[in-house]
Write a protein that holds these residues in place. Structure first.
Motif, short mmCIF file in Angstrom:
data_model
loop_
_atom_site.label_atom_id
_atom_site.label_comp_id
_atom_site.label_asym_id
_atom_site.label_seq_id
_atom_site.Cartn_x
_atom_site.Cartn_y
_atom_site.Cartn_z
N THR B 27 -27.32 -21.71 -26.84
CA THR B 27 -28.01 -20.65 -27.58
C THR B 27 -29.52 -20.83 -27.51
O THR B 27 -30.01 -21.84 -27.02
N SER B 28 -30.24 -19.86 -28.00
CA SER B 28 -31.71 -19.95 -27.99
C SER B 28 -32.17 -21.06 -28.91
O SER B 28 -31.59 -21.29 -29.96
N ILE B 29 -33.22 -21.76 -28.46
CA ILE B 29 -33.73 -22.88 -29.26
C ILE B 29 -35.24 -22.79 -29.37
O ILE B 29 -35.89 -22.11 -28.57
N ASN B 30 -35.79 -23.50 -30.34
CA ASN B 30 -37.25 -23.58 -30.42
C ASN B 30 -37.76 -24.97 -30.07
O ASN B 30 -38.96 -25.20 -29.98
N ASN B 31 -36.82 -25.91 -29.88
CA ASN B 31 -37.23 -27.22 -29.39
C ASN B 31 -35.99 -27.97 -28.91
O ASN B 31 -34.84 -27.55 -29.16
N LEU B 32 -36.21 -29.05 -28.22
CA LEU B 32 -35.10 -29.89 -27.78
C LEU B 32 -35.58 -31.33 -27.80
O LEU B 32 -36.74 -31.60 -27.48
N GLN B 33 -34.69 -32.22 -28.17
CA GLN B 33 -35.07 -33.62 -28.29
C GLN B 33 -34.23 -34.47 -27.34
O GLN B 33 -33.09 -34.14 -27.03
N TRP B 34 -34.81 -35.57 -26.92
CA TRP B 34 -34.11 -36.55 -26.10
C TRP B 34 -34.11 -37.90 -26.84
O TRP B 34 -35.12 -38.28 -27.46
N TYR B 35 -32.96 -38.59 -26.74
CA TYR B 35 -32.80 -39.89 -27.36
C TYR B 35 -32.28 -40.88 -26.32
O TYR B 35 -31.63 -40.49 -25.35
N ARG B 36 -32.54 -42.15 -26.56
CA ARG B 36 -32.01 -43.24 -25.73
C ARG B 36 -31.16 -44.15 -26.59
O ARG B 36 -31.49 -44.39 -27.77
N GLN B 37 -30.09 -44.69 -26.01
CA GLN B 37 -29.25 -45.65 -26.71
C GLN B 37 -29.02 -46.85 -25.81
O GLN B 37 -28.35 -46.74 -24.78
N ASN B 38 -29.57 -47.99 -26.20
CA ASN B 38 -29.25 -49.23 -25.49
C ASN B 38 -27.86 -49.67 -25.90
O ASN B 38 -27.38 -49.35 -26.99
N SER B 39 -27.23 -50.45 -25.03
CA SER B 39 -25.83 -50.79 -25.21
C SER B 39 -25.55 -51.39 -26.58
O SER B 39 -26.20 -52.35 -27.00
N GLY B 40 -24.62 -50.82 -27.30
CA GLY B 40 -24.20 -51.35 -28.58
C GLY B 40 -25.19 -51.16 -29.71
O GLY B 40 -25.07 -51.83 -30.74
N ARG B 41 -26.15 -50.26 -29.53
CA ARG B 41 -27.18 -50.06 -30.56
C ARG B 41 -27.20 -48.61 -31.02
O ARG B 41 -26.50 -47.76 -30.48
N GLY B 42 -28.05 -48.33 -32.01
CA GLY B 42 -28.25 -46.96 -32.44
C GLY B 42 -29.16 -46.21 -31.48
O GLY B 42 -29.76 -46.79 -30.59
N LEU B 43 -29.21 -44.90 -31.65
CA LEU B 43 -30.07 -44.07 -30.80
C LEU B 43 -31.51 -44.17 -31.26
O LEU B 43 -31.80 -44.33 -32.45
N VAL B 44 -32.40 -44.03 -30.29
CA VAL B 44 -33.84 -44.04 -30.58
C VAL B 44 -34.44 -42.76 -30.02
O VAL B 44 -34.17 -42.39 -28.87
#
Lengths: 113, 110
Positions: B27-44
């Motif tokens: 759908t239409s958006i006004n922003n998009l975010q990217w996250y990284r997750q190292n193995s066995g950890r939370g997203l950053v």
């Protein structure tokens, strides 16, 4: 430094036990989330809370309940743990709004035996 | 709630090469975010790109957004072993719920 802290990094519980996973954030965020992550399935939202005592079901709430008695703390409860609840559990918090980012805890790897 | 779909599911490249991963949404958006997750950890959280931005840079990261195609890409230049991780895109929350997809698993080979 902003922080979301999950009470345990690793947890082993027996089938049928009642399990509490605790999450605390120090950023005064309104929103808190619980996800579980399984190989090949990505992150799936279990429950979401947008205020104290307020909660909404996510995509996979069955077998779980939550509690948010204080703004900074969001607990995930497995009323009677089962082996299919063995998973990585991730807690996150965020401000309300469209441009907000989520801050995650370090995760709890739960094994139910 | 909508989620992004990352592609490819997995990617292996040699250290020093560039890595590109893509995200599609519905759908239409006004922003998009990217996250990284190292193995066995939370997203950053890595980066947020707004709908009026076609491209955004942060260090070795370059993110593009094409709202007409409902897609975004994340480019990591001159990859390092420490870039080995899973990467997730996230469209804006709907009703405050942030939904993630399955991510792209990136493996940097020595």
């Amino acid at each position: 430094d902003v922080k979301v802290t999950q009470s345990s990094r690793y947890l082993v519980k027996r089938t049928g036990e009642k399990v509490f996973l605790e999450c605390v954030q120090d950023m005064d965020h309104e929103n808190m989330f619980w996800y579980r992550q399984d190989p090949g399935l990505g992150l799936r939202l279990i429950y979401f809370s947008y205020d104290v005592k307020m909660k909404e079901k996510g995509d996979i709430p069955e077998g779980y309940s939550v509690s948010r008695e204080k703004k900074e703390r969001f607990s995930l409860i497995l009323e009677s743990a089962s082996t299919n609840q063995t998973s990585m559990y991730l807690c996150a918090s965020s401000l309300r709004g469209m441009n907000t980012e989520a801050f995650f805890g370090q995760g709890t790897r739960l094994t139910v035996v | 709630s909508q989620q992004g779909e990352e592609d490819p599911q997995a990617l292996s490249i040699q250290e020093g090469e560039n890595a590109t991963m893509n995200c599609s949404y519905k759908t239409s958006i006004n922003n998009l975010q990217w996250y990284r997750q190292n193995s066995g950890r939370g997203l950053v959280h890595l980066i947020l790109i707004r709908s009026n931005e076609r491209e955004k840079h942060s260090g070795r990261l370059r993110v593009t957004l094409d709202t007409s195609k409902k897609s975004s890409s994340l480019l990591i230049t001159a990859s390092r072993a420490a870039d080995t991780a899973s990467y997730f895109c996230a469209p804006p929350p709907r009703d405050d719920k942030i939904i993630f997809g399955k991510g792209t698993r990136l493996h940097i080979l020595p």
